[in-house]
Design an enzyme around this catalytic site. Structure first.
Site, PDB file in Angstrom:
ATOM      1  N   HIS A  43       0.827  -1.228   0.000  1.00 42.57           N
ATOM      2  CA  HIS A  43       0.000   0.000   0.000  1.00 42.57           C
ATOM      3  C   HIS A  43       0.856   1.271   0.000  1.00 42.57           C
ATOM      4  O   HIS A  43       0.437   2.295   0.530  1.00 42.57           O
ATOM      5  CB  HIS A  43      -0.940   0.055   1.211  1.00 42.57           C
ATOM      6  CG  HIS A  43      -1.691  -1.215   1.461  1.00 42.57           C
ATOM      7  ND1 HIS A  43      -2.928  -1.481   0.930  1.00 42.57           N
ATOM      8  CD2 HIS A  43      -1.346  -2.320   2.184  1.00 42.57           C
ATOM      9  CE1 HIS A  43      -3.342  -2.683   1.324  1.00 42.57           C
ATOM     10  NE2 HIS A  43      -2.386  -3.211   2.075  1.00 42.57           N
ATOM     11  N   GLU A  87       9.887   7.978 -17.517  1.00 44.38           N
ATOM     12  CA  GLU A  87       8.547   8.517 -17.798  1.00 44.38           C
ATOM     13  C   GLU A  87       8.110   8.150 -19.212  1.00 44.38           C
ATOM     14  O   GLU A  87       6.951   7.824 -19.461  1.00 44.38           O
ATOM     15  CB  GLU A  87       8.545  10.034 -17.617  1.00 44.38           C
ATOM     16  CG  GLU A  87       8.694  10.441 -16.155  1.00 44.38           C
ATOM     17  CD  GLU A  87       8.959  11.933 -16.012  1.00 44.38           C
ATOM     18  OE1 GLU A  87       8.028  12.659 -15.682  1.00 44.38           O
ATOM     19  OE2 GLU A  87      10.104  12.358 -16.246  1.00 44.38           O
ATOM     20  N   LYS A 104       0.000  -4.549 -39.613  1.00 44.11           N
ATOM     21  CA  LYS A 104       1.451  -4.382 -39.585  1.00 44.11           C
ATOM     22  C   LYS A 104       1.933  -3.203 -38.747  1.00 44.11           C
ATOM     23  O   LYS A 104       2.817  -3.344 -37.910  1.00 44.11           O
ATOM     24  CB  LYS A 104       1.999  -4.278 -41.012  1.00 44.11           C
ATOM     25  CG  LYS A 104       2.018  -5.608 -41.696  1.00 44.11           C
ATOM     26  CD  LYS A 104       2.118  -5.470 -43.182  1.00 44.11           C
ATOM     27  CE  LYS A 104       1.327  -6.539 -43.867  1.00 44.11           C
ATOM     28  NZ  LYS A 104      -0.127  -6.503 -43.627  1.00 44.11           N
ATOM     29  N   LYS A 149      16.585  21.343 -11.757  1.00 47.40           N
ATOM     30  CA  LYS A 149      15.904  20.090 -12.078  1.00 47.40           C
ATOM     31  C   LYS A 149      16.795  19.036 -12.731  1.00 47.40           C
ATOM     32  O   LYS A 149      17.638  19.329 -13.545  1.00 47.40           O
ATOM     33  CB  LYS A 149      14.717  20.351 -13.016  1.00 47.40           C
ATOM     34  CG  LYS A 149      13.542  21.060 -12.392  1.00 47.40           C
ATOM     35  CD  LYS A 149      12.875  20.290 -11.264  1.00 47.40           C
ATOM     36  CE  LYS A 149      12.061  19.110 -11.752  1.00 47.40           C
ATOM     37  NZ  LYS A 149      10.873  19.532 -12.513  1.00 47.40           N
ATOM     38  N   SER A 179      15.611  20.913 -16.987  1.00 52.43           N
ATOM     39  CA  SER A 179      14.435  21.710 -17.336  1.00 52.43           C
ATOM     40  C   SER A 179      14.914  22.979 -18.017  1.00 52.43           C
ATOM     41  O   SER A 179      15.984  23.495 -17.709  1.00 52.43           O
ATOM     42  CB  SER A 179      13.668  22.047 -16.057  1.00 52.43           C
ATOM     43  OG  SER A 179      12.962  23.255 -16.219  1.00 52.43           O
TER      44      SER A 179
END
Ligand code: ARG
Length: 455
Positions: free
Chosen positions: A155, A289, A324, A282, A276
């Site tokens: 969880h 992703e 295809k 960043k 970024s």
């Protein structure tokens, strides 16, 4: 005029020609088309359906065409209807009447499914090879992190202590199942459809078993209608690939979480992350992703194929030309995702201390604490209750099980003694889980060795 143009009084409208044409995507299997034609024409010669000399000349010329395409001296005509028509037209341009004999006892309907099977069976072998490399990369990474303690989750809540190696090795099991699925698909796919012709077989005395041997198939199809209209193998492969992508997407999601500032369990190598354009701080896990995103696209390929087939009456329908792009897209996407994932995994740095730190905070040894009382004679449910109350006490007092004093333990229950501290040390909790499949370093080491032995 098209090769089938005899009963028509007009050339095909040029817009319709573009619309109808599949050459932009089926030229991919020119090699398989030629390979299939060579086997077919060898059989026609041997059965004396065409003259031996014609069979020889066609074979020779087909080989030449293949070499010329490969060297770039023969350019595939983008306005041709499909690769089958292009090669036959080219052959006939060169050999005249002899070239016209190639298509005896054959239709494009059995030809196209033959080519697709030959092509995809080869792609399955490539995918298996790539998955083997991926599994090896996981094993190597795991082998270097056998003792690295991390919290295992359920969880998304810290649950029990495991090692990073144990976590990584879960993925090798998934990819091994993927390989086994691909092998099953290949086996079911490996049945020769050629000889089904348009839909109803042929009156010529063809030898399908000879063609089967020449092209290395295990069997020949037993019903000509099914032979030309079956695309189960595309669906099966798209489904296998969807599962491969799903597995890659799950580990990608974990890597995205682990590389966040909130987790900081791992750091991706600079060469495998991006920045970024506006936020200078960043460092983004774009590869993972993209894998997660591309997984959705591959599911789309599978769903598209399922929908393509569900309403088709027997036998061949032109709708099937749409098979295809979907299956090629699935295959190519999986290949590039695996290829990119491997070096990213290999270069990924592990922040052992952060993993250990997180493992310290979540009461992940609470089960072991209860088991301690069970071993001293308390029924499990009672032990569970004692430790549950201890955890609640810890939370109220800003403590963890490791930092409780022996008096606090004794207050909770008389059975606790000094040896509780050793019992709940995370390393010890892991070490004791030597059960087959468990996280004990010696168990995981053996798992790695067993897999590597069979690679
Ligand atoms: N390009 C076609 C395909 O990919 C080949 C088969 C054409 N057969 C036909 N009867 N038009 O499906």
């Amino acid at each position: 005029m098209a090769l089938w143009g005899a009963r028509f009084k007009k050339e095909l409208n040029s817009k319709v020609n573009d619309f109808n044409s599949s050459i932009k995507f089926d030229s991919k299997f020119y090699k398989e088309d030629i390979e299939g034609s060579i086997a077919h024409v060898t059989m026609l010669g041997k059965q004396e359906i065409i003259e031996k000399e014609s069979s020889q000349s066609i074979k020779k010329e087909l080989k030449k065409i293949k070499e010329e395409i490969e060297s770039g001296s023969l350019i595939i005509d983008e306005t041709a209807e499909d690769i089958h028509m292009f090669i036959e037209t080219e052959l006939t341009k060169r050999l005249g009447d002899i070239g016209k004999k190639l298509h005896t006892a054959r239709s494009r309907n059995d030809q196209v499914t033959l080519d697709l099977k030959l092509y995809l069976r080869n792609q399955i072998d490539i995918l298996i090879e790539k998955l083997n490399c991926l599994i090896k990369a996981f094993c190597k990474k795991a082998d270097k992190n056998l003792d690295v303690v991390m919290p295992g989750y359920t969880h998304m809540q810290r649950a029990q202590p495991i090692t990073f190696a144990h976590h990584l090795m879960a993925y090798t099991e998934m990819f091994l199942r993927d390989i086994s699925r691909l092998k099953d698909t290949r086996k079911r796919m490996n049945v020769l459809p050629l000889g089904s012709c348009a839909l109803a077989g042929t009156t010529y005395n063809i030898d399908r078993y000879l063609v089967k041997e020449l092209l290395d198939f295990d069997e020949v199809t037993q019903n000509s209608l099914d032979g030309v209209s079956d695309r189960d193998y595309c669906l099966e492969l798209a489904s296998d690939i969807s599962m491969i992508m799903m597995h890659l997407s799950r580990i990608s999601e974990e890597i995205i979480l682990w590389s966040s500032w909130e987790f900081k369990f791992i750091e991706l190598d600079d060469a495998f992350s991006t920045g970024s354009s506006i936020m200078p701080q960043k460092k983004n896990p774009d590869i993972t992703e993209l894998i997660r995103g591309k997984t959705g696209r591959v599911y789309g390929d599978l769903i598209g194929l399922l929908n393509l087939m569900k309403g088709l009456p027997l036998a061949y329908n032109k709708d099937m030309q749409e098979d295809k792009e979907a299956i090629f897209d699935a295959v190519e996407t999986a290949k590039i995702c695996i290829d990119t994932f491997i070096p990213m995994l290999e270069t990924m740095k592990i922040n052992k201390n952060n993993m250990r730190e997180s493992a310290n905070k979540g009461f992940i040894n609470a089960t072991d604490c209860s088991d301690y009382l069970v071993k001293k004679g308390m029924p499990f449910r009672d032990a569970y209750k004692v430790v549950g109350e201890l955890v609640s006490y810890c939370i109220d007092n800003g403590k963890v099980l490791e930092t409780l004093s022996i008096e606090e333990y004794k207050n909770a229950n008389e059975l606790f003694e000094e040896d509780i501290y050793k019992e709940i040390s995370l390393e010890n909790c892991i070490e004791k889980r030597k059960v087959v499949g468990g996280p004990a370093p010696s168990t995981v080491k053996k798992h790695i060795e067993d897999i590597m032995k069979n690679m």
